[in-house]
Design a protein around this motif. Sequence first.
Motif, PDB file in Angstrom:
ATOM      1  N   ARG A   1       0.859  -1.182   0.000  1.00  0.00           N
ATOM      2  CA  ARG A   1       0.000   0.000   0.000  1.00  0.00           C
ATOM      3  C   ARG A   1       0.896   1.233   0.000  1.00  0.00           C
ATOM      4  O   ARG A   1       1.920   1.270   0.699  1.00  0.00           O
ATOM      5  CB  ARG A   1      -0.855  -0.044   1.276  1.00  0.00           C
TER       6      ARG A   1
ATOM      7  N   SER B   1      -8.717  -1.755   1.056  1.00  0.00           N
ATOM      8  CA  SER B   1      -7.392  -1.756   0.429  1.00  0.00           C
ATOM      9  C   SER B   1      -6.612  -3.014   0.784  1.00  0.00           C
ATOM     10  O   SER B   1      -6.811  -3.608   1.851  1.00  0.00           O
ATOM     11  CB  SER B   1      -6.583  -0.547   0.914  1.00  0.00           C
ATOM     12  N   LEU B   2      -5.700  -3.347  -0.099  1.00  0.00           N
ATOM     13  CA  LEU B   2      -4.826  -4.502   0.114  1.00  0.00           C
ATOM     14  C   LEU B   2      -3.999  -4.324   1.390  1.00  0.00           C
ATOM     15  O   LEU B   2      -3.541  -3.224   1.687  1.00  0.00           O
ATOM     16  CB  LEU B   2      -3.883  -4.596  -1.094  1.00  0.00           C
TER      17      LEU B   2
ATOM     18  N   GLU C   1      -1.058 -11.437   0.983  1.00  0.00           N
ATOM     19  CA  GLU C   1      -2.064 -10.471   0.536  1.00  0.00           C
ATOM     20  C   GLU C   1      -3.331 -10.745   1.328  1.00  0.00           C
ATOM     21  O   GLU C   1      -3.845 -11.863   1.308  1.00  0.00           O
ATOM     22  CB  GLU C   1      -2.373 -10.642  -0.960  1.00  0.00           C
TER      23      GLU C   1
ATOM     24  N   GLY D   1      -8.409  -5.930   0.784  1.00  0.00           N
ATOM     25  CA  GLY D   1      -8.571  -5.467  -0.600  1.00  0.00           C
ATOM     26  C   GLY D   1      -9.965  -5.797  -1.117  1.00  0.00           C
ATOM     27  O   GLY D   1     -10.125  -6.209  -2.270  1.00  0.00           O
TER      28      GLY D   1
END
Length: 514
Positions: free
Chosen positions: A453, A475-476, A487, A490
């Motif tokens: 990010r 958001s990731l 990950e 997101g």
Amino acid sequence: MSELLHNHLAGRWIAGTGAGTTLVDPVLGDELVRVDATGLDLGAGFSFAREQGGAALRALSYRERATLLAAMQQVLQVNRDAYYAIATANSGTVKNDSAVDIDGAIYTLGQYARWGETLGERRFLPDGEAVKLGKDASFQSQHLQLPTRGVALLINAFNFPAWGLWEKAAPALLSGVPVIVKPATATAWLAQRMVQDVVAAGVLPAGALSIVCGSSAGLMDALRPMDVVSFTGSAETAAVIRGHRAVAQHSVRTSIEADSLNAALLLEGEAPDGEAFGLLVKEAVREMTVKSGQKCTAIRRILVPEALYDSAAEAIGARLAKISVGNPRNDTVRMGALVSRAQQAAVRDGLAQLQRETQTLHDGATHALVDADPAIACCVGPTLLGTRDADGASLVHDTEVFGPVATLLPYRDAEHALSLIRRGQGSLVASVYGSDAAALARTAVELADGHGRVHVISPEVAASHSGHGNVMPQSLHGGPGRAGGGEELGGLRALNFYHRRCAVQAAAGVLAAL
Ligand code: NAP
């Protein structure tokens, strides 16, 4: 003896058969509760989750599972006060810091409930469009995403017992995958209580949500080929997980969130009395002090143009000097304790190492504790380090001190700043401060490959930006390299980890019938 918390496995509450580990109030030193996982039949518990929990969840549509998330969110909301009390006692956090964990968890669960609604009554997801495999369109390939028929083992770090649990569990359960939660021992109480409340409310099918508190021994050994493990914690434990037989031999899919040397960068051309400079100073202090710096996303390195090094040191130091440290039960206290004696010792040790190659620009030792006994409370004052030799320093680019500590570094030009940030070898987040939109955009792209990010702060978002270290479910979350390569979040992207992709090759009519 303090109460022994039970584990929830195979649809039952089970006490460990050992003496257990006692959880301690890091401010008062009081013994709180005990956790123990000795004697649990992990194999049977994992099988029960896979077979009963998994089957029951997969029988539901995404929309129906989203309804379960919404119901869980309500249960947590109702019991919020109890969670704040546990966080104060077990994590030593002030109310605002507990909110990051508890309200962050409730918000994230709610977001996944809303996003899940949009997936409707399906039980698997199409992945892209069908494509023809030959000259004509009679034989085609359609990719599908299906929930994995295994369990998700969710191993969490001590700093986010609530958010860490639900930011992983929400996408897993929405995907139709049962979860087995292993909270970090030091702060397991809050996670255990939340699971207890959700189980008691009867929201989920049996086997969908299990929790093992205490030793991690045997958990990885219980994993089978379709299982997944999502880990958050130190780089050392991450290496053990990656090297485990379950991963090497059964291809158990892993997501690793580890530590990182996140940077904040003030671009060139900003004045020391300008808005961007002020925003950097404010954010650096916030990141150093929220949760006493025990955030994987916290700013560890602050980069400013050479000419602004002294002004930045002075401005950050002046703000840090106003931070009151001590007992979170006292309303005048802004920063509570570290989570344990062990963490206090680790932070002091890490600080001493960094001090070998830096100057101390603001000394945490100058903060007298409010309402807390320095011989008992695991508090550490916020400390700003700095060195004018950003190239010659090595530890500051490599050693994560998991506490209220950051290092100020001067840079010569934009290329130099980027090369210094890259010495972190991949981070969760970098923030960039400036007022020139083109320069901010250029820098964001330069940093993007090495970060999960990039948080860009310019004067027009001063009041609306979500914060360098705040992980938003939209958001990731996760970064490459040293940050672990994982990950999470997101939005609906998080569901990918809990699904298996398959290409179905068939006649167009068969694919249409899917
Ligand atoms: P840790 O010591 O690595 O522990 C993390 C978790 O792993 C705990 O639940 C721990 O259980 C468990 N564990 C330990 N050994 C294990 C093994 N052999 N097999 C399976 N599980 C095992 O980390 P921590 O001290 O709790 O957390 C601090 C670190 O986490 C910091 O470095 C921080 O940067 C990182 N962190 C990263 C993120 C991120 O999202 N990237 C977020 C938060 C924290 P026990 O507690 O019972 O030992």
